[in-house]
Enzyme design. Structure first.
Site, PDB file in Angstrom:
ATOM      1  N   ILE A  55       0.872  -1.101   0.103  1.00  0.00           N
ATOM      2  CA  ILE A  55       0.048  -0.258  -0.061  1.00  0.00           C
ATOM      3  C   ILE A  55       1.038   1.298   0.031  1.00  0.00           C
ATOM      4  CG2 ILE A  55      -1.759   1.321   1.081  1.00  0.00           C
ATOM      5  CD1 ILE A  55      -2.413  -1.712  -0.064  1.00  0.00           C
ATOM      6  N   LYS A  56       0.720   2.088  -1.181  1.00  0.00           N
ATOM      7  CA  LYS A  56       1.401   3.304  -1.289  1.00  0.00           C
ATOM      8  C   LYS A  56       0.832   4.342  -0.650  1.00  0.00           C
ATOM      9  CE  LYS A  56       4.461   5.193  -5.065  1.00  0.00           C
ATOM     10  NZ  LYS A  56       4.483   5.174  -6.380  1.00  0.00           N
ATOM     11  N   ILE A  57       1.245   5.070   0.299  1.00  0.00           N
ATOM     12  CA  ILE A  57       0.855   6.306   1.030  1.00  0.00           C
ATOM     13  C   ILE A  57       1.668   7.451   1.031  1.00  0.00           C
ATOM     14  CG2 ILE A  57       0.187   7.021   3.440  1.00  0.00           C
ATOM     15  CD1 ILE A  57      -0.779   3.912   3.974  1.00  0.00           C
TER      16      ILE A  57
END
Length: 217
Positions: free
Chosen positions: A82-84
């Site tokens: 998950i890219k945040i």
């Protein structure tokens, strides 16, 4: 240093994968939008091509919604990361997701201090941006060097993904600076495979062979 490809173009990913050099893929909302396809559809297809970490980015900037999006994306495939984005809300989301065993990639890192905060929040990866730092007169590679040194000194397990890579020289600099990974556009991967002297050498080999044995022998 591992090589990821930075794209949401499935054909580019397929071609790069055939080279046998890819260890993962990074995407972002801009790259997904460029393809004009549904995020989940694209991510699932990418996962069928590359057996490695696939970064898919959340859209929301509120941590509760980031967490919700992250949980849903993580269900698509075991390799999803998950890219945040690096911000206060993002750090809170990373902290929660990491405790749930969901891998995260904190993006839009422009300083070593941001990388430290992301790592301590539990990020699996941090992504410092080389090209964009260069654009404003800074040396992006110096930030990568600082992060690599800091993580080594303090035995931080978070891995560095050198991002915003625009040239083969960026890749070389990232490797020499201690980055664990560079995520690279397809065109730069191809540029890395080329050298004028290689082309000249191949041409000479072929001419010498044809001269000695003829085209059909």
């Amino acid at each position: 240093m591992k090589i990821f490809i930075d794209t949401a173009n499935v054909e580019e990913i397929r071609k790069a994968s055939e080279l046998g050099v890819l260890s993962g893929v990074t995407t972002n909302p801009s790259l997904i939008a460029k393809e004009g396809r549904d995020l989940k559809e694209v991510v699932e297809e990418i996962c069928s091509i590359v057996d490695g970490p696939i970064s898919a980015e959340v859209i929301s900037l509120e941590y509760e919604k980031m967490i919700e999006e992250g949980r849903e994306l993580s269900k698509l495939h075991k390799n999803i990361v998950i890219k945040i984005p690096m911000c206060e809300e993002g750090l809170k989301a990373v902290s929660v997701l990491s405790k749930e065993g969901i891998k995260t990639n904190v993006t839009l890192i422009f300083s070593s201090m941001q990388a430290l905060l992301a790592a301590r929040a539990g990020a699996t990866y941090v992504s410092p941006f080389l090209g964009r730092l260069d654009d404003i007169g800074n040396r992006g590679i110096e930030v990568v060097e600082q992060i690599a040194d800091m993580f080594k000194i303090h035995e931080i397990k978070t891995e560095i993904i050198a991002a915003s890579v625009r040239t083969p020289m960026h890749v070389l600099e990232a490797a020499m600076a201690g980055s664990h990974i560079a995520t690279i556009p397809y065109k730069v991967i191809i540029q890395m495979s080329k050298h004028a002297l290689t082309d000249i050498g191949i041409e000479k080999f072929m001419k010498d062979y044809e001269k000695a044995f003829g085209e059909n022998k």
